[in-house]
Design a protein around this motif. Sequence first.
Motif, PDB file in Angstrom:
ATOM      1  N   ARG A 180      43.697  -2.929  19.836  1.00  0.00           N
ATOM      2  CA  ARG A 180      42.098  -3.562  19.843  1.00  0.00           C
ATOM      3  C   ARG A 180      42.184  -4.146  21.157  1.00  0.00           C
ATOM      4  NH1 ARG A 180      42.725  -7.740  15.972  1.00  0.00           N
ATOM      5  NH2 ARG A 180      40.402  -7.719  15.689  1.00  0.00           N
ATOM      6  N   PHE A 181      40.511  -4.023  21.454  1.00  0.00           N
ATOM      7  CA  PHE A 181      40.300  -4.617  22.792  1.00  0.00           C
ATOM      8  C   PHE A 181      40.681  -4.293  23.854  1.00  0.00           C
ATOM      9  CE2 PHE A 181      39.393  -8.119  19.349  1.00  0.00           C
ATOM     10  CZ  PHE A 181      38.010  -8.051  19.431  1.00  0.00           C
ATOM     11  N   ASN A 240      36.834  -3.485  18.699  1.00  0.00           N
ATOM     12  CA  ASN A 240      37.515  -4.526  17.777  1.00  0.00           C
ATOM     13  C   ASN A 240      38.500  -3.941  16.596  1.00  0.00           C
ATOM     14  OD1 ASN A 240      34.923  -3.871  16.953  1.00  0.00           O
ATOM     15  ND2 ASN A 240      35.154  -5.435  15.070  1.00  0.00           N
ATOM     16  N   PHE A 241      38.235  -2.787  16.538  1.00  0.00           N
ATOM     17  CA  PHE A 241      38.876  -1.932  15.487  1.00  0.00           C
ATOM     18  C   PHE A 241      39.927  -0.965  16.032  1.00  0.00           C
ATOM     19  CE2 PHE A 241      34.979  -2.570  13.115  1.00  0.00           C
ATOM     20  CZ  PHE A 241      35.507  -3.075  11.958  1.00  0.00           C
ATOM     21  N   PHE A 257      31.767 -10.313  20.737  1.00  0.00           N
ATOM     22  CA  PHE A 257      33.033  -9.999  21.579  1.00  0.00           C
ATOM     23  C   PHE A 257      32.820 -10.398  23.028  1.00  0.00           C
ATOM     24  CE2 PHE A 257      33.573  -7.478  17.889  1.00  0.00           C
ATOM     25  CZ  PHE A 257      34.253  -8.199  17.191  1.00  0.00           C
ATOM     26  N   ARG A 280      39.168   1.400  17.946  1.00  0.00           N
ATOM     27  CA  ARG A 280      38.529   2.632  18.139  1.00  0.00           C
ATOM     28  C   ARG A 280      38.241   3.100  19.624  1.00  0.00           C
ATOM     29  NH1 ARG A 280      34.422   1.803  13.280  1.00  0.00           N
ATOM     30  NH2 ARG A 280      33.683   0.442  14.717  1.00  0.00           N
ATOM     31  N   GLU A 328      27.283  -4.775  17.237  1.00  0.00           N
ATOM     32  CA  GLU A 328      28.803  -5.216  16.746  1.00  0.00           C
ATOM     33  C   GLU A 328      29.663  -5.770  17.857  1.00  0.00           C
ATOM     34  OE1 GLU A 328      29.680  -2.263  13.151  1.00  0.00           O
ATOM     35  OE2 GLU A 328      30.506  -1.597  14.812  1.00  0.00           O
ATOM     36  N   THR A 387      32.491 -12.429  25.297  1.00  0.00           N
ATOM     37  CA  THR A 387      33.364 -13.217  26.185  1.00  0.00           C
ATOM     38  C   THR A 387      34.779 -12.722  26.370  1.00  0.00           C
ATOM     39  OG1 THR A 387      33.359 -14.888  24.353  1.00  0.00           O
ATOM     40  CG2 THR A 387      32.243 -15.277  26.222  1.00  0.00           C
ATOM     41  N   LEU A 388      35.091 -11.850  25.333  1.00  0.00           N
ATOM     42  CA  LEU A 388      36.193 -11.493  24.920  1.00  0.00           C
ATOM     43  C   LEU A 388      36.738 -10.220  25.581  1.00  0.00           C
ATOM     44  CD1 LEU A 388      38.338 -13.235  23.408  1.00  0.00           C
ATOM     45  CD2 LEU A 388      38.228 -11.443  21.482  1.00  0.00           C
TER      46      LEU A 388
END
Lengths: 489, 268
Positions: free
Chosen positions: B41-42, B55-56, B231, B58, B227, B233-234
């Motif tokens: 993820r990420f 986030n999944f 995220f 993918r 979607e 900032t992440l």
Amino acid sequence: MRRILSILIFFLAAFSALSVEKIVVAVMQDPDFLDPHRAAASGTYEMMFNVFEGLLKPDSKGNVVPAIAESYSISPDGLTYTFKLREGVKFHNGREVTMTDVLYSFNRLKGSGEVRGLSSDFEKFVSEIEATDDITVEITLNTLNTDFLEKFIIAIIPADNPDHERNPIGTGPFKFVTYQPGQRVVIAKFDEYWNPDLPLVDEVEFRIIPDNQAALMSFMAGEVQMLPRLDAIQAEILRGRYNLISAEQNMVQLMAMNLAREPFDDLKVRQAINLAIDKEEIIEIVANGYGTVLGSNMSPIMERYYQEGLEDYYKTDIVAARSLLAQAGYPEGFKTTITVPSNYQFHVDTAQVIVEQLKKVGITAEIELIEWSIWLDRVYTGRDYEMTIVGLTGKLSAYDILKRYLSDYPRDFYNYFNPRYDELVNSAIKQTDIDKKAGLFKQAQVLLTEEAVAVYIMDPNFIVALASNLFGYNVYPLYVQDMSTLYYK
Amino acid sequence: MKRKRVSLYIGISIIASLLAMMVVSLFYTPYPVTEMNRDERFAPPSANHPLGTDNFGRDVLSRIMKGSQTAFFVGLIAVSVGGLFGVLVGAIAGYFGGMLDEFIMRLMDAMMAFPGILFALMFVSIFGVGIRNTIIAIGIMSIPSFARITRSGFIQHKEFEYVKNARVKGVSNFRIMFSHILPNVLSPIIVAASMGFSSAVLSEAALSYLGLGVQPPDPSWGRMLNESQVFITLSPWYTIAPGIFITLIVLGFNFLGDGIADLQDRQQ
């Protein structure tokens, strides 16, 4: 020179601010009513929990403990509750709590004659309120309801306060100071609180910041010292730099299957779906690990009523799921739709993971996003759906949680009709022995799991972020923030 | 003169490469578009995942490729719907004139007065969420602009000698409109179509951004943008990727439209 001077002034100002220990908490919304008997919003209770107390008060374990009352007893038939008042409990205006105030508060809740009561529970269940002497009050119910004890957490307020809305007075650890709509609610330490050890800080400000992202920014900038109800992503951003506390929030996220529809009327199909879904994976992907696996419709935070071990009842097993599907007559799987309220990204994400997991057993699920109001109308009320994902918010009473599956419950949107279940839950609420009552509620949970009424996914943990020097936070199974035990170190 | 062709070439090359990507995605994506991987993820951009993962877990590149199908599909259908009805209505209004013209064009004005997104929102909430309804809504939104362009061409051309000639010969109105006049006013309509294409893609992105377009887990650039924003900032690259591709396709069609218009100017 001037610069040095301004720095000096800055430090002086900072120092004087520090001498009053103050916590700023970010909250999402304004209170609805400050009058505790009129307030209905959980966001209000979250704050005013610190200002008001009842005869009893909830603790962080989900029990009720004596507060303004020093002790209580329940008659053997379970109908009469007797409370003895604690000596020397004072209102924030300095006056001691007397029987007059207790009777005033309960009569206000129950109503009399023409005047409607402010609490439907008291209006409906209480038949008599009687003071037997100066410190003893007896309250009699008209029908047996063994969860009624929890209603006595409702606030006792002074009989001589002319305006409970503008100038709310209670007996809690903090006294109300000011409320500026859209900006803040400020409460301050009450020096004469009956428990001399509490509270630990001088002042608390609930700052109203409706925007999540803005609240996060204020927290990171140090303007806010406490940020309740973070989502998993915000927690990820803050992780490692601040105190993060996470715990079950007494919510049940589940995927309901419409039992009145094919193929979900077949127990084998429902069990197969339960076996196909990997809850650990959902928690890791959707909640970043901040979630507790469930096995039935009860969160572990409801310690006394929670049936342990059910979360392992369906261990993810693709082979077993496939063979159950084959036995049910669907060796190739089938097509179905998961209806999800579009405003809850959390549930939408969960649905996406479930679609992938169901693929492995041959079930093709499509996601249908609908608006929340349409969901309430079509799915919750109309029961027109195949599968749906939603979170059921918790209650302090196990009965209130489990009654959602009773055959005659108007919102039994699972279409679950089981006389045995009805009997278990209905006899539990009439049971005065607390252990027997818990036993019956536990059996009801087992039944829900065995019958695979839904896929009980998780209790998404709620996460609180605290400034790195703030300690003493207690997690409650209720929508409250107990500020009295917090302290700086 | 050569300078003027630059925008045409840029437009063609952008659209051609995006189109190529779309065609490839019909047969091949690096990873299955909905395959999740909890261990990745990420992930930042790397050799395995050139645009990182979401986030999944993918693969973002695969989803961008698949998302181009949505973009082109939406653009094509919406422009066809809008173009078909817009040209029909505009031709009738321009050719017959009078009260009919007044009536039709005021109706078009009323439609234009509605903010597009608001109309689409209304349409989608009445007829249900889904890609089909989204496309129809976007198509209806673009009817007025096609109608206006067609009408002005028809008003101009119906006074020309060749039309009068045909009318004297007893050719039917329908034939005059669509086999005599229409081919002569086609070029501004083509320009409008290429512009309409880019605005359709933008509208789809906006509607999916609001959660009313493509349904998850199917990828669409707008939905990806929606979607990914929490995220940002992440893992910023997850937000940047769909943003860049939306910009590219809109830019490409705008250059193309400009280029075609320039070409026509010179021919006249």
